[in-house]
Design an enzyme around this catalytic site. Structure first.
Site, PDB file in Angstrom:
ATOM      1  N   ASP A 204       0.791  -1.049  -0.025  1.00  0.00           N
ATOM      2  CA  ASP A 204       0.227   0.428   0.419  1.00  0.00           C
ATOM      3  C   ASP A 204       0.828   0.749  -0.213  1.00  0.00           C
ATOM      4  OD1 ASP A 204       0.856   0.523   2.280  1.00  0.00           O
ATOM      5  OD2 ASP A 204      -0.989   0.315   3.710  1.00  0.00           O
ATOM      6  N   ASP A 206       1.555   4.981   2.724  1.00  0.00           N
ATOM      7  CA  ASP A 206       1.104   5.488   3.802  1.00  0.00           C
ATOM      8  C   ASP A 206       1.734   7.369   4.102  1.00  0.00           C
ATOM      9  OD1 ASP A 206       0.015   2.810   5.162  1.00  0.00           O
ATOM     10  OD2 ASP A 206       2.833   2.669   4.752  1.00  0.00           O
ATOM     11  N   ASP A 296      -3.496   4.879   2.650  1.00  0.00           N
ATOM     12  CA  ASP A 296      -3.286   4.766   3.932  1.00  0.00           C
ATOM     13  C   ASP A 296      -3.090   6.294   5.011  1.00  0.00           C
ATOM     14  OD1 ASP A 296      -4.414   1.913   5.326  1.00  0.00           O
ATOM     15  OD2 ASP A 296      -2.262   1.041   5.991  1.00  0.00           O
TER      16      ASP A 296
HETATM   17  P1  8DG Z   1       4.540  -3.063   2.993  1.00  0.00           P
HETATM   18  O1  8DG Z   1       3.491  -1.472   2.460  1.00  0.00           O
HETATM   19  O2  8DG Z   1       5.464  -2.027   1.573  1.00  0.00           O
HETATM   20  O3  8DG Z   1       3.741  -3.759   3.005  1.00  0.00           O
HETATM   21  O4  8DG Z   1       5.173  -2.350   4.254  1.00  0.00           O
HETATM   22  P2  8DG Z   1       4.206  -0.878   5.568  1.00  0.00           P
HETATM   23  O5  8DG Z   1       4.209  -0.200   4.753  1.00  0.00           O
HETATM   24  O6  8DG Z   1       5.697  -1.746   6.263  1.00  0.00           O
HETATM   25  O7  8DG Z   1       3.417  -1.818   6.157  1.00  0.00           O
HETATM   26  P3  8DG Z   1       1.611  -1.170   6.675  1.00  0.00           P
HETATM   27  O8  8DG Z   1       1.015  -2.202   6.911  1.00  0.00           O
HETATM   28  O9  8DG Z   1       1.774  -0.205   5.293  1.00  0.00           O
HETATM   29  O10 8DG Z   1       2.184  -0.485   7.632  1.00  0.00           O
HETATM   30  C1  8DG Z   1       2.953   0.447   7.971  1.00  0.00           C
HETATM   31  C2  8DG Z   1       3.342   0.605   9.988  1.00  0.00           C
HETATM   32  O11 8DG Z   1       1.882   1.718  10.623  1.00  0.00           O
HETATM   33  C3  8DG Z   1       3.223  -0.196  10.092  1.00  0.00           C
HETATM   34  O12 8DG Z   1       4.542  -0.093  11.069  1.00  0.00           O
HETATM   35  C4  8DG Z   1       2.268   0.218  11.211  1.00  0.00           C
HETATM   36  C5  8DG Z   1       1.631   1.290  10.954  1.00  0.00           C
HETATM   37  N1  8DG Z   1       0.361   1.292  11.640  1.00  0.00           N
HETATM   38  C6  8DG Z   1      -1.006   0.334  10.913  1.00  0.00           C
HETATM   39  N2  8DG Z   1      -1.779   0.033  11.419  1.00  0.00           N
HETATM   40  C7  8DG Z   1      -1.747   1.290  12.785  1.00  0.00           C
HETATM   41  C8  8DG Z   1      -2.517   1.889  13.495  1.00  0.00           C
HETATM   42  O13 8DG Z   1      -3.633   1.834  13.566  1.00  0.00           O
HETATM   43  N3  8DG Z   1      -1.633   2.390  13.877  1.00  0.00           N
HETATM   44  C9  8DG Z   1      -0.905   2.353  14.421  1.00  0.00           C
HETATM   45  N4  8DG Z   1      -0.104   4.076  15.448  1.00  0.00           N
HETATM   46  N5  8DG Z   1       0.390   2.286  13.403  1.00  0.00           N
HETATM   47  C10 8DG Z   1      -0.231   1.618  12.468  1.00  0.00           C
HETATM   48  O14 8DG Z   1      -0.660  -0.316  10.039  1.00  0.00           O
HETATM   49 MN    MN Z   2       2.918   1.125   3.547  1.00  0.00          MN
HETATM   50 MN    MN Z   3       0.170   0.831   5.426  1.00  0.00          MN
END
Ligand code: 8DG
Ligand code: MN
Ligand code: MN
Length: 372
Positions: A204, A206, A296
């Site tokens: 995704d 972020d 996100d």
């Molecule tokens: P990817 O998308 O490339 O596969 O990997 P990523 O970017 O490391 O994973 P991610 O699932 O998009 O998550 C990014 C960061 O965001 C991860 O460290 C965890 C954090 N995160 C969530 N949900 C939540 C939440 O509800 N609260 C907080 N504080 N952090 C969150 O994914």
């Molecule tokens: Mn991510």
């Molecule tokens: Mn994410």
């Protein structure tokens, strides 16, 4: 809690947040194998085994050399007996029987497909599995029971399974910035998650959004998403409002967040000499000129921005270890809003990630060193 000599303990600090973990390392085959076992353990609801394999994999990511012989494995720290057996088997036979069995098991394969759907967690997938659901087509029978999020996830499954490239992430960034800036021209938008850690692709994209004037953030996310929606850029979205009275625990975060699926227009093709050539249209359906991408969007007040940045940059294991270190070693509760000293009963404000590491008595790690 590990029993090892002082010298050995100095070599590999026990918490992942005390080590530099690069994106690329020297033991990919073994790390992949351990992560399959970790995933399988989480599919079986075993948090302890999940953590054991995840910690072992994370330690190996920091090794500055490629493991060659089973002999070298004996001295590995923070790596349990089960993980060591797996590593030795791979070094001796190139494959590990347990890993092969897991990969071939019906439960693992179905859980991987089902949890791969946006909006489907391990509990839901396991319940479905116990109801006899094995594949995406089996879900047609319970379509009426799916949440809106899951329906969207299923509809865009193929696109969302494709990794998001850095180029695509940057085009999403332009879309997001354009929408936000049309309401607040000097809004601050930062790409977080895996791309900030240097990954070239992700599942995704972020983003963290902030502004020195908190008033400017009021209603901004909803307005920007509605604006994008009106332009046809949003396939699905769900906004979770800011929770003002969330428990300041180490696991709960209460920022306003939008979980979305964007329709990202294809990149404009480069002009080529034969751009005008008429192509025979064999397929009658018009070619799709967009790709579904998971996005996100998180809004943080300026005063919490550094904590939110640290919290949303990841990796997930790094974040878990950072919070565990804070609590166990420093008796402080860390989340994406701040840092609370449990004994002194005070909060530590911070205006940069460096300051947060300093509050915790940790060596500063850049985002690309947080790939635990
Ligand atoms: P990817 O998308 O490339 O596969 O990997 P990523 O970017 O490391 O994973 P991610 O699932 O998009 O998550 C990014 C960061 O965001 C991860 O460290 C965890 C954090 N995160 C969530 N949900 C939540 C939440 O509800 N609260 C907080 N504080 N952090 C969150 O994914
Ligand atoms: Mn991510
Ligand atoms: Mn994410």
């Amino acid at each position: 809690s590990s029993v090892s000599s002082d010298k050995a303990t100095q070599e590999t600090p026990s918490y992942a947040c005390q080590r530099r973990t690069p994106l690329h390392h020297h033991n990919k085959e073994i790390v992949d194998a351990l992560q399959i076992l970790a995933l399988s353990a989480s599919f079986q609801g075993s948090e302890a085994r999940y953590l054991g394999f995840t910690r072992a994999a994370s330690v190996l990511k920091c090794l500055p050399f490629t493991l060659q012989s089973a002999e070298e494995v004996k001295d590995l720290q923070f790596c349990g007996g089960h993980s060591k057996t797996v590593i030795q088997e791979i070094l001796e036979d190139r494959v590990c029987r347990e890993v092969e069995m897991v990969k071939n098991s019906e439960h693992y394969q179905s859980m991987k497909v089902l949890t791969g759907i946006f909006g489907v967690g391990i509990r839901t997938a396991d319940k479905w599995y116990r109801d006899g659901i094995r594949s995406l087509s089996d879900l047609n029978e319970i379509e009426g029971k799916l949440t809106g999020e899951q329906k969207a996830g299923l509809l865009h499954y193929t696109d969302l399974q494709q990794p998001v490239t850095r180029d695509e992430a940057e085009r999403v960034e332009q879309l997001v910035k354009g929408a936000l800036q049309s309401f607040v021209p000097d809004v601050q938008v930062t790409m977080t998650g895996g791309f900030r850690r240097g990954k070239q692709e992700g599942h995704d994209v972020d983003f963290l959004i902030t502004h020195p004037n908190e008033e400017a953030l009021n209603g901004l996310l909803r307005k920007a998403v509605a604006w994008l929606d009106s332009k046809g850029s949003i396939l699905y979205h769900h906004i979770k409002g800011r929770s003002h009275n969330f428990a300041r625990s180490s696991t709960m975060d209460g920022h306003e967040t939008c979980y979305a699926i964007f329709a990202l227009p294809n990149a404009c093709p480069e002009k080529s000499p034969d751009a005008g050539t008429i192509q025979p249209d064999l397929d009658k359906s018009p070619p799709r000129n967009w790709k579904a991408v998971r996005v996100d969007l998180v809004v943080a007040p300026y005063s919490e921005y550094s904590y939110a940045l640290l919290g949303w940059t990841g990796s997930k294991h790094f974040e878990r270890e950072l919070r565990r270190f804070s609590l166990q070693v420093k008796k402080m509760s860390l989340n994406s809003h701040g840092l609370f000293d449990i004994e002194k009963k005070c909060h530590y404000p911070a205006t940069s990630e460096e300051e947060i590491f300093a509050h915790l008595g940790l060596l500063y790690l850049t985002p690309s060193e947080r790939n635990a």
